[in-house]
Each structure stands twice: as structure tokens, then as C-alpha cells.
Design an enzyme around this catalytic site. Structure first.
Site, PDB file in Angstrom:
ATOM      1  CB  ALA A  47     -14.255 -20.637  42.316  1.00 39.93           C
ATOM      2  CB  THR A  58      -8.483 -23.302  49.698  1.00 35.23           C
ATOM      3  OG1 THR A  58      -7.224 -23.328  50.402  1.00 35.23           O
ATOM      4  CG2 THR A  58      -8.513 -24.465  48.710  1.00 35.23           C
ATOM      5  CG  HIS A  99     -49.233 -57.280  19.005  1.00 32.83           C
ATOM      6  ND1 HIS A  99     -49.220 -58.632  19.227  1.00 32.83           N
ATOM      7  CD2 HIS A  99     -50.496 -57.004  18.586  1.00 32.83           C
ATOM      8  CE1 HIS A  99     -50.396 -59.146  18.941  1.00 32.83           C
ATOM      9  NE2 HIS A  99     -51.182 -58.182  18.546  1.00 32.83           N
ATOM     10  CE1 TYR A 146     -47.844 -31.499  14.088  1.00 29.04           C
ATOM     11  CE2 TYR A 146     -46.543 -32.925  12.651  1.00 29.04           C
ATOM     12  CZ  TYR A 146     -46.781 -31.676  13.212  1.00 29.04           C
ATOM     13  OH  TYR A 146     -45.965 -30.620  12.895  1.00 29.04           O
TER      14      TYR A 146
END
Length: 454
Positions: A10, A79, A361, A385
């Protein structure tokens, strides 16, 4: 016996100086709190409750795949208060509860299991996880009476004898659920900080003549993180632990201090890893591979006998005996076959490359299906694209793509075809054909002299 766990997560962690809740900072690629959750699960504790507070929604978002429950600690009042916030989680349950902190990612599942087993076998109401350290300054001391724990004494409250004790409280516990719930009702915040401390439960149990035990573990496992420096220290220990496991399993890591491997990575024996490699996520690497310096591999599957040089491979699959790099980029959802050559300055994106194909390459292949035994000349580009959509290219088996070819998608190149260098292909190339798509060469004699360019 029923087993459950509570993880304290928390706090904001002001010393770490971050907008992110402390437990969400990563150690070796995984949020600290998720390391602890995984330790619980691997210790056969499936019922896990996470105490959330600062950044609650973000903590839930980052742990949602872990199938845990949550309790909200709106105010951080210690705690003990954190565990009180899990009252609804605990009520109606029988058995034992393990309580761990979400900022201690080095804890091992076997330690969690041993703590719970010790607690059950010794019939304790509470069992503390402790460590013995050379310099216990600042830590709460464990005062024992034989095997039993009498009390925890904070450093500032120690007398001359207690200050010499080297066994310290790790802040991790196993409790009998019924005893814990009863003790939580008696917790007080009558202290300088006005907080409820879980350690006070031990004192309450002792006053009720309940049995309290302790189990000693390696101090490293219990290290918590409160600052960036402590996070770096914990991550260094974790990296060393991970690398040592691979070394023990037959992997050669030439320079472990300069090799980053995340905890869920699997590597086959006789693979050699040079310095500077980063291997992340759920990557699986086969046997007899060589990873030359300075590659990054994330969530990918690498076959046997693969060689990779100074390249990036993300969310993809590389087949046996394939070579990649130097300076190749294999982007997500690519599937590279066996005995393939992916050379220097080659980018593969969301494509399948068949066995024995060579892309040596300066080539881009995107959204393509490439057959077997193909050869790509230098400078080939799959033009996938059009400014709005990505389109698919299909290249059949045994095709030869000449240098500086543009394949304008969508397009199909059939089996056993040749494409002349410098071509721009916009139409289907039939099987067994040679495709030439370039302007005819024209030589103009005397042009240089007429223009007086010399």
C-alpha cells in the site's frame, strides 16, 4: 491445512522518489510485487490478497493477470493497520496466513514453503522469518528462550545484552488465522507515530501464552527496497542468481556481470552468450547457440544452433541453424525458418521466411510470406504500405530477387522466378518467369563534352 497469503503493497515509497508506487518498480523486468505473488503461488499458496493504497488502481492493473484479491488501506497507519484492512479477506477462513512485503522481490518460493511448513509442524500461533547478520544496527532483535521467541526488541530499545543479538526480524510472518484475528482486535496505536505495528501482535500472543517460533533464512532474501540504490542492489543480486542458474545448467556466459537475463528465460545447454546481451520476457533459446555481443531478444523462440550478432529480435521465432545479423531487426510476429540467413541491416516485420532462404543485406520485408530457398539481393524493399493500409506480398519457393527491387504490395511472385535488378514489380510474376520492370538504358554520346562538364 488451508493456506492463504497477504502481501503488503500500500505504501508510496517516498524515498524512491517516483510517481509510480514503489512495489511496481521492476527488478529484472518484473514488478517487485509480482515477484512476491509468484513466490506465493510457487509455494502452493493460491489464495493471495494484496493490500493496496497509494496508486491502488495502477497496482490492480499491473497485477490483474495474477488472479489475486485486494484490500484497500486508504490511510497508511502501519503494518498492523494494513493487516487489519484485510479482515474481510481473513474472516471465515481457517488455517494459516503468510504475510510478506511487496517490496522484497528476492524471497524464494522454497523459503515461503519452509516457513509455512515449520509453522504447521511446530504448531505455532506465529512464526517469524529472521536472519542473522554481522551488523544488525537499526533492526529489531529476536529475543529467544530456547527455540521459542520471547519478543522483538527495536534497536533503540535494546539493553546491553539485547544490542549484541545478531538475529533480526525480517518483517515476514506466518500466523494461525484465528490467533491473528483475535490479536488484531487488541492492537493499539498508543505510540509516538500513532501507528499500528504488526510486531505488537507477537507481544499480544506471548501474553496469551501462545507459542511463537522463528525460522532463519539468508538475509539477502529478505532485503526490502526503499530507494533507487537499494533497487539496483536487489536487481544485481537477482541477475547474479539468474545467471548462476543458467551457468549451473550448462550455459556459457562469458561475462555474467555484463549479461542481462530475465527470470522466465529458458536457455539450452552448450549455448554461449557473449557480453552485452539482453534477453527478456519468456524467451526460449535452444542448445548450441552463439549470441555474439550486444543483442536484444524479447519474448522470442530461438531454435538450436542459431547464431545472432548485434541484433534485435522481438516476439518472433527463429528456426534451427539460422544466422541473424549483424545489425538486423526482427520485429514482432515474424517466423524465420531453418538454415536462413538474415544479414546486416535487414528488417523483417510480421513476415514468414521459408527454410534455406538468404536475405543477406540492406533489405526490408514487411507483411510477407516468403518461400524456401529464395535469395534477396541487396537493397530489396517490400513496399507494404500505401499510406492508409498494409498489404501482403507472397513470394514462392526458389525465387531470386535482384538488387534494388521494389515489390509493391499487394503482389505475388510465383515459384522459381527471377526478378531483374532495379525492377519495380506491381503485377503478379508467373512461375518460371523473368520479370524486368525498369526503363531501357539510353546512352547519349558526346553529352558531357557538349555540356562542358569536364
Amino acid at each position: 491445512m488451508n493456506k492463504c497469503a497477504i502481501i503488503l503493497a500500500a505504501g508510496q515509497g517516498t524515498r524512491i522518489k517516483s510517481k509510480l508506487p514503489k512495489v511496481l518498480h521492476k527488478a529484472c523486468g518484473k514488478e517487485m510485487v509480482n515477484h512476491v505473488i509468484d513466490a506465493m503461488r510457487n509455494a502452493e499458496i493460491d489464495d493471495v490478497n494484496v493490500i493496496i493504497g497509494k496508486g491502488a488502481e495502477l497496482v490492480k492493473e499491473r497485477t490483474t493477470s495474477k488472479n489475486v484479491s485486494y484490500s484497500l488501506q486508504a490511510e497508511q497507519l502501519g503494518t498492523g493497520h494494513a493487516v487489519k484492512c484485510a479482515k474481510d479477506f481473513l474472516e471465515g477462513k481457517t488455517g494459516v496466513v503468510a504475510i510478506f512485503t511487496g517490496d522484497a522481490p528476492l524471497i524464494k518460493a522454497e523459503t515461503v514453503k519452509n516457513l509455512v511448513d515449520t509453522h504447521i509442524n511446530e504448531k505455532n500461533s506465529a512464526t517469524l522469518l529472521t536472519s542473522v547478520i554481522e551488523n544488525p544496527t537499526g533492526y529489531g532483535r529476536i529475543v529467544r528462550n530456547g527455540e521459542s521467541v520471547e519478543k522483538i526488541v527495536e534497536h533503540k530499545d535494546c539493553n546491553e545484552q539485547e544490542i549484541k543479538i545478531q538475529e533480526v526480524n525480517a518483517g515476514m510472518y506466518c500466523f494461525d488465522i484465528e490467533s491473528l484475528l483475535t490479536s488484531l482486535e487488541q492492537l493499539s496505536n498508543d505510540n509516538a507515530q500513532g501507528e499500528y505495528y504488526l510486531t505488537d501482535v507477537i507481544e499480544i500472543l506471548k501474553k496469551d501464552n501462545k507459542k511463537v517460533g522463528a525460522m532463519i533464512t539468508d538475509f539477502e532474501e529478505t532485503l526490502g527496497v526503499n530507494s533507487r540504490a537499494e533497487l539496483a542492489k536487489v536487481e544485481s543480486i537477482m541477475r547474479n542468481r539468474i545467471n548462476r542458474t543458467h551457468l549451473d545448467n550448462g550455459v556459457t556466459i562469458i561475462d555474467p556481470l555484463n549479461t542481462y537475463i530475465e527470470p522466465e528465460v529458458v536457455i539450452g545447454k552448450d549455448t554461449i552468450i557473449y557480453p552485452g546481451n539482453v534477453i527478456e520476457g519468456k524467451t526460449v533459446i535452444g542448445e548450441d547457440c552463439i549470441l555474439y555481443p550486444n543483442s536484444r531478444i524479447n519474448n522470442s523462440t530461438i531454435g538450436n544452433g542459431v547464431e545472432i550478432q548485434s541484433s534485435v529480435i522481438l516476439d518472433s521465432k527463429i528456426g534451427d541453424e539460422t544466422t541473424v545479423g549483424p545489425f538486423a531487426y526482427v520485429r514482432p510476429e515474424s517466423n524465420i525458418g531453418e538454415h536462413v540467413r538474415i544479414g546486416d541491416f535487414v528488417e523483417i516485420k510480421k513476415s514468414t521466411i521459408g527454410n534455406n532462404t538468404k536475405v543477406s543485406h540492406l533489405t526490408y520485408i514487411g507483411d510477407a510470406e516468403v518461400g524456401e530457398r529464395c535469395n534477396f539481393g541487396c537493397g530489396t524493399v517490400v513496399v507494404n504500405y500505401d499510406g492508409k493500409k498494409k498489404h501482403k506480398t507472397i513470394i514462392g519457393d526458389d525465387s531470386f530477387i535482384g538488387c534494388n527491387t521494389n515489390l509493391v504490395s499487394p503482389v505475388e511472385v510465383k515459384d522459381n522466378t527471377y526478378i531483374a535488378a532495379g525492377s519495380t514489380i506491381t503485377k503478379e510474376v508467373p512461375e518460371g518467369s523473368l520479370a524486368i520492370a525498369r526503363a531501357k538504358q539510353q546512352n547519349i554520346e558526346g553529352w558531357v563534352e557538349r555540356k562542358k562538364l569536364k
